[in-house]
Scaffold this motif. Structure first.
Motif, short mmCIF file in Angstrom:
data_model
loop_
_atom_site.label_atom_id
_atom_site.label_comp_id
_atom_site.label_asym_id
_atom_site.label_seq_id
_atom_site.Cartn_x
_atom_site.Cartn_y
_atom_site.Cartn_z
N TYR A 201 32.41 -6.29 -22.06
CA TYR A 201 32.84 -4.74 -21.49
C TYR A 201 33.01 -5.11 -19.91
CZ TYR A 201 31.90 -3.84 -26.13
OH TYR A 201 31.28 -3.21 -27.40
N ALA A 202 32.03 -5.41 -19.25
CA ALA A 202 32.20 -4.84 -17.88
C ALA A 202 32.58 -6.54 -17.11
CB ALA A 202 30.79 -5.38 -16.76
N ILE B 216 25.67 -4.48 -22.43
CA ILE B 216 27.74 -4.14 -21.83
C ILE B 216 29.20 -5.53 -21.30
CG2 ILE B 216 26.36 -3.52 -19.16
CD1 ILE B 216 28.20 -1.18 -19.52
N ARG B 217 28.25 -6.74 -21.29
CA ARG B 217 28.44 -8.01 -20.33
C ARG B 217 30.06 -8.19 -21.61
NH1 ARG B 217 25.13 -13.17 -23.05
NH2 ARG B 217 25.54 -12.54 -25.19
N ILE C 194 35.84 0.21 -24.49
CA ILE C 194 34.98 -0.23 -25.97
C ILE C 194 35.77 0.77 -26.45
CG2 ILE C 194 32.24 1.14 -26.83
CD1 ILE C 194 31.25 0.67 -23.81
N LEU D 6 29.13 -3.45 -12.26
CA LEU D 6 29.76 -2.49 -13.73
C LEU D 6 31.37 -2.09 -13.24
CD1 LEU D 6 26.64 -0.81 -14.77
CD2 LEU D 6 28.25 -2.64 -15.90
N LEU E 22 24.20 1.89 -26.77
CA LEU E 22 24.72 2.95 -24.49
C LEU E 22 25.83 3.55 -25.38
CD1 LEU E 22 27.74 1.37 -23.68
CD2 LEU E 22 26.92 0.10 -23.81
N LEU F 3 35.22 1.21 -18.40
CA LEU F 3 34.21 0.89 -19.95
C LEU F 3 34.38 1.93 -21.00
CD1 LEU F 3 31.06 1.34 -17.77
CD2 LEU F 3 31.71 -0.96 -18.51
N LEU G 280 25.48 6.20 -18.31
CA LEU G 280 25.89 4.87 -19.14
C LEU G 280 24.26 5.05 -19.15
CD1 LEU G 280 26.31 2.32 -20.33
CD2 LEU G 280 26.54 1.48 -17.85
N LEU H 178 20.40 -3.67 -20.34
CA LEU H 178 21.89 -3.07 -20.29
C LEU H 178 22.77 -4.75 -20.10
CD1 LEU H 178 24.22 -1.06 -18.59
CD2 LEU H 178 23.86 -2.45 -16.89
#
Length: 226
Positions: free
Chosen positions: A137-138, A134-135, A15, A5, A53, A11, A65, A130
């Motif tokens: 954005y990570a 979030i993939r 987002i 992350l 999230l 992040l 997070l 997770l």
């Protein structure tokens, strides 16, 4: 699958910027709560597919997070999983609530805490949900591809399938690449929003300002419980 992350500010920037691009490319009026919500130092996003999230800033460079995915493997365990089992006191005392109109006491399946420049978690050998949320954005490359892919859908950019390269359309490709890079630094210049449609530019800028993403914007924090 465990992701590497980026820092909390990155992040938050990715987002919030993805929300802006979603509204810009589908040609609708910008309504931040349609995708994410900023409430003080807390940003919550829900993707409409059971993944949600929150990213929360705290004083002293700390952050949380947390969120959930309805298909997470943690809900299938015989023994309950406590994502706070190994967390320090300040995390265990935090308010893991949601501030999004589409969410109503949805269960928390994953928690990560940022302290001393590192993300930490309670170990588990299952998918805690997770990854799905979030993939995009990570990872910097995946974020840039998704971000520019939305612009292709809106005819702002074109994609040359022979060379597998994005090309300029009604907006310069370099401007998009610079915006992606700025999100990767956790801070976007207000002038970089000039590529957005005028109808949403001010509202989008306000959303990014409240999220602490615009250069010079205050990075609001939530108070730590005593």
């Amino acid at each position: 699958m465990e992701l590497e992350l980026p820092p909390p500010d990155v992040l938050l920037a990715r987002i919030a910027l993805a929300d802006v691009m979603f509204c810009a490319t589908v040609g609708v009026a910008f309504e931040a709560e349609a995708v994410s919500r900023v409430d003080g130092g807390r940003l919550t996003v829900e993707d409409g597919a059971g993944n949600w999230l929150s990213v929360v800033r705290y004083p002293g460079g700390r952050a949380l997070l947390y969120g959930g995915d309805e298909s997470s493997e943690v809900w299938e365990r015989d023994a309950p999983y406590d994502p706070l089992a190994d967390a320090p006191d300040w995390v265990r005392c935090a308010e893991l609530t949601t501030a999004h109109p589409w969410l109503d006491d949805d269960p928390v399946g994953f928690v990560r805490w940022w302290e001393e420049g590192i993300w930490r978690r309670t170990p588990i050998d299952l998918d805690d949900g997770l990854f799905c949320g979030i993939r995009s954005y990570a990872d910097a490359e995946e974020f840039a591809s998704k971000f520019k892919g939305q612009a292709v859908d809106a005819s702002w950019l074109t994609f040359d399938y022979e060379s597998q390269q994005f090309r300029s359309g009604s907006v310069e490709l370099a401007a998009f690449e610079a915006l992606c890079a700025a999100a990767g630094r956790g801070a976007v210049g207000r002038e970089q929003l000039d590529l957005l449609p005028a109808a949403i530019r001010d509202a989008a800028g306000e959303h990014l300002w409240r999220a602490g993403v615009i250069v010079g914007a205050p990075k609001v924090t939530e108070p730590l419980a005593q």
